[in-house]
Design a protein around this motif. Structure first.
Motif, PDB file in Angstrom:
ATOM      1  N   LYS A  87       0.842  -1.197   0.000  1.00 16.74           N
ATOM      2  CA  LYS A  87       0.000   0.000   0.000  1.00 16.74           C
ATOM      3  C   LYS A  87       0.876   1.245   0.000  1.00 16.74           C
ATOM      4  O   LYS A  87       1.981   1.233   0.561  1.00 16.74           O
ATOM      5  CB  LYS A  87      -0.909   0.019   1.238  1.00 16.74           C
ATOM      6  N   PRO A  88       0.384   2.336  -0.581  1.00 15.86           N
ATOM      7  CA  PRO A  88       1.187   3.565  -0.642  1.00 15.86           C
ATOM      8  C   PRO A  88       1.445   4.217   0.718  1.00 15.86           C
ATOM      9  O   PRO A  88       2.216   5.161   0.802  1.00 15.86           O
ATOM     10  CB  PRO A  88       0.379   4.489  -1.548  1.00 15.86           C
TER      11      PRO A  88
ATOM     12  N   CYS B  40      14.985  10.189   8.938  1.00 17.88           N
ATOM     13  CA  CYS B  40      14.236   9.413   7.945  1.00 17.88           C
ATOM     14  C   CYS B  40      12.785   9.211   8.373  1.00 17.88           C
ATOM     15  O   CYS B  40      11.863   9.353   7.559  1.00 17.88           O
ATOM     16  CB  CYS B  40      14.909   8.054   7.723  1.00 17.88           C
ATOM     17  N   LEU B  41      12.565   8.876   9.641  1.00 19.15           N
ATOM     18  CA  LEU B  41      11.202   8.636  10.116  1.00 19.15           C
ATOM     19  C   LEU B  41      10.384   9.923  10.127  1.00 19.15           C
ATOM     20  O   LEU B  41       9.186   9.905   9.835  1.00 19.15           O
ATOM     21  CB  LEU B  41      11.225   7.983  11.494  1.00 19.15           C
ATOM     22  N   GLU B  42      11.029  11.042  10.410  1.00 21.04           N
ATOM     23  CA  GLU B  42      10.335  12.334  10.340  1.00 21.04           C
ATOM     24  C   GLU B  42       9.910  12.618   8.897  1.00 21.04           C
ATOM     25  O   GLU B  42       8.787  13.055   8.646  1.00 21.04           O
ATOM     26  CB  GLU B  42      11.255  13.451  10.854  1.00 21.04           C
ATOM     27  N   PHE B  43      10.809  12.354   7.955  1.00 22.93           N
ATOM     28  CA  PHE B  43      10.467  12.523   6.543  1.00 22.93           C
ATOM     29  C   PHE B  43       9.269  11.633   6.189  1.00 22.93           C
ATOM     30  O   PHE B  43       8.345  12.070   5.510  1.00 22.93           O
ATOM     31  CB  PHE B  43      11.670  12.176   5.650  1.00 22.93           C
ATOM     32  N   ALA B  44       9.290  10.386   6.647  1.00 23.66           N
ATOM     33  CA  ALA B  44       8.206   9.442   6.350  1.00 23.66           C
ATOM     34  C   ALA B  44       6.875   9.961   6.880  1.00 23.66           C
ATOM     35  O   ALA B  44       5.861   9.962   6.162  1.00 23.66           O
ATOM     36  CB  ALA B  44       8.525   8.066   6.935  1.00 23.66           C
TER      37      ALA B  44
ATOM     38  N   GLU C 239       3.131  11.340   4.744  1.00 21.06           N
ATOM     39  CA  GLU C 239       1.884  10.599   4.905  1.00 21.06           C
ATOM     40  C   GLU C 239       2.026   9.076   4.887  1.00 21.06           C
ATOM     41  O   GLU C 239       1.097   8.363   4.541  1.00 21.06           O
ATOM     42  CB  GLU C 239       0.841  11.081   3.887  1.00 21.06           C
ATOM     43  N   TYR C 240       3.200   8.596   5.266  1.00 20.62           N
ATOM     44  CA  TYR C 240       3.343   7.158   5.471  1.00 20.62           C
ATOM     45  C   TYR C 240       2.814   6.833   6.872  1.00 20.62           C
ATOM     46  O   TYR C 240       2.980   7.626   7.801  1.00 20.62           O
ATOM     47  CB  TYR C 240       4.803   6.726   5.361  1.00 20.62           C
ATOM     48  N   THR C 241       2.204   5.672   7.023  1.00 19.49           N
ATOM     49  CA  THR C 241       1.698   5.260   8.337  1.00 19.49           C
ATOM     50  C   THR C 241       2.546   4.147   8.958  1.00 19.49           C
ATOM     51  O   THR C 241       2.473   3.918  10.156  1.00 19.49           O
ATOM     52  CB  THR C 241       0.249   4.755   8.239  1.00 19.49           C
ATOM     53  N   HIS C 242       3.330   3.464   8.131  1.00 11.83           N
ATOM     54  CA  HIS C 242       4.185   2.368   8.597  1.00 11.83           C
ATOM     55  C   HIS C 242       5.523   2.424   7.863  1.00 11.83           C
ATOM     56  O   HIS C 242       5.580   2.811   6.686  1.00 11.83           O
ATOM     57  CB  HIS C 242       3.537   1.005   8.345  1.00 11.83           C
ATOM     58  N   CYS C 243       6.565   1.975   8.559  1.00 15.55           N
ATOM     59  CA  CYS C 243       7.895   1.894   7.959  1.00 15.55           C
ATOM     60  C   CYS C 243       8.416   0.471   8.137  1.00 15.55           C
ATOM     61  O   CYS C 243       8.434  -0.064   9.249  1.00 15.55           O
ATOM     62  CB  CYS C 243       8.837   2.902   8.604  1.00 15.55           C
ATOM     63  N   TYR C 244       8.850  -0.111   7.052  1.00 11.68           N
ATOM     64  CA  TYR C 244       9.345  -1.487   6.990  1.00 11.68           C
ATOM     65  C   TYR C 244      10.856  -1.448   6.795  1.00 11.68           C
ATOM     66  O   TYR C 244      11.401  -0.506   6.207  1.00 11.68           O
ATOM     67  CB  TYR C 244       8.670  -2.167   5.797  1.00 11.68           C
TER      68      TYR C 244
ATOM     69  N   LEU D 204       8.781  -3.883  11.275  1.00 12.43           N
ATOM     70  CA  LEU D 204       7.791  -2.876  10.895  1.00 12.43           C
ATOM     71  C   LEU D 204       7.564  -1.945  12.072  1.00 12.43           C
ATOM     72  O   LEU D 204       7.517  -2.396  13.219  1.00 12.43           O
ATOM     73  CB  LEU D 204       6.482  -3.557  10.490  1.00 12.43           C
ATOM     74  N   LYS D 205       7.394  -0.664  11.766  1.00  8.78           N
ATOM     75  CA  LYS D 205       7.102   0.340  12.787  1.00  8.78           C
ATOM     76  C   LYS D 205       5.868   1.118  12.365  1.00  8.78           C
ATOM     77  O   LYS D 205       5.760   1.540  11.220  1.00  8.78           O
ATOM     78  CB  LYS D 205       8.281   1.292  12.938  1.00  8.78           C
ATOM     79  N   THR D 206       4.955   1.319  13.307  1.00  8.00           N
ATOM     80  CA  THR D 206       3.826   2.208  13.089  1.00  8.00           C
ATOM     81  C   THR D 206       4.299   3.636  13.344  1.00  8.00           C
ATOM     82  O   THR D 206       4.933   3.911  14.364  1.00  8.00           O
ATOM     83  CB  THR D 206       2.657   1.858  14.041  1.00  8.00           C
ATOM     84  N   LEU D 207       4.025   4.521  12.399  1.00  8.11           N
ATOM     85  CA  LEU D 207       4.474   5.907  12.523  1.00  8.11           C
ATOM     86  C   LEU D 207       3.434   6.774  13.214  1.00  8.11           C
ATOM     87  O   LEU D 207       2.285   6.470  13.252  1.00  8.11           O
ATOM     88  CB  LEU D 207       4.797   6.475  11.135  1.00  8.11           C
TER      89      LEU D 207
END
Length: 161
Positions: free
Chosen positions: A78-79, A106-110, A114-119, A158-161
């Protein structure tokens, strides 16, 4: 006193950055197939990340490039799911908190994109990296996500943002 800078990748970084990243992968004993080592993008990191909702940041000290990390959409998902990509640093930088700073950037950029998860994908024996990932609340997964092509990477988080 040295000056440490975290900044976006520039076109002129491509050649040296490819060497730094491959040198770290070799040092870490990462297989050359089924990992980032064989990614064509390593030779053109600026162009790879010069796209919407993508970023790659490098760390430099006294004008010397020492590594980096990036965020991009996770292929095949998913986007709203991004991937932390190609986070590698030369040994002289490790243990100084640079990985943590880079991950926060990087996580701040994510989040801002509008990303909700980072893998992420890593190797089981990269314990220092895995410790850092756990510190910032990445959770282990039982199986890979997306279509990274990195079949030799055997740890997924995986991390929930």
């Amino acid at each position: 006193m040295s000056t440490l800078i975290l900044r976006p990748v520039k076109p002129e970084d491509n050649k040296l950055l490819a060497k730094v990243l491959r040198d770290v992968l070799i040092e870490m004993g990462v297989p050359k197939v089924g990992t980032a080592y064989e990614d064509e993008s390593l030779d053109r990191m600026y162009e790879t990340y010069d796209k919407e909702r993508c970023a790659y940041f490098v760390v430099e000290e006294d004008g010397r490039l020492l590594g980096g990390a990036g965020i991009a959409p996770l292929t095949g998902e998913k986007p709203t799911i991004c991937e932390l990509q190609k986070m590698y640093f030369l040994s002289e930088v490790r243990g100084r908190g640079i990985g943590y700073q880079m991950m926060q950037k990087c996580l701040e950029f994510a989040k801002n994109n509008e990303y909700t998860h980072c893998y992420l994908e890593t190797m089981p024996y990269m314990e220092s990296a895995r410790k850092l990932y756990r510190k910032v609340k990445f959770e282990p997964l039982a199986a890979p996500m997306g279509d990274t092509g990195h079949y030799s990477c055997k740890e997924w988080m995986l991390k929930t943002l």
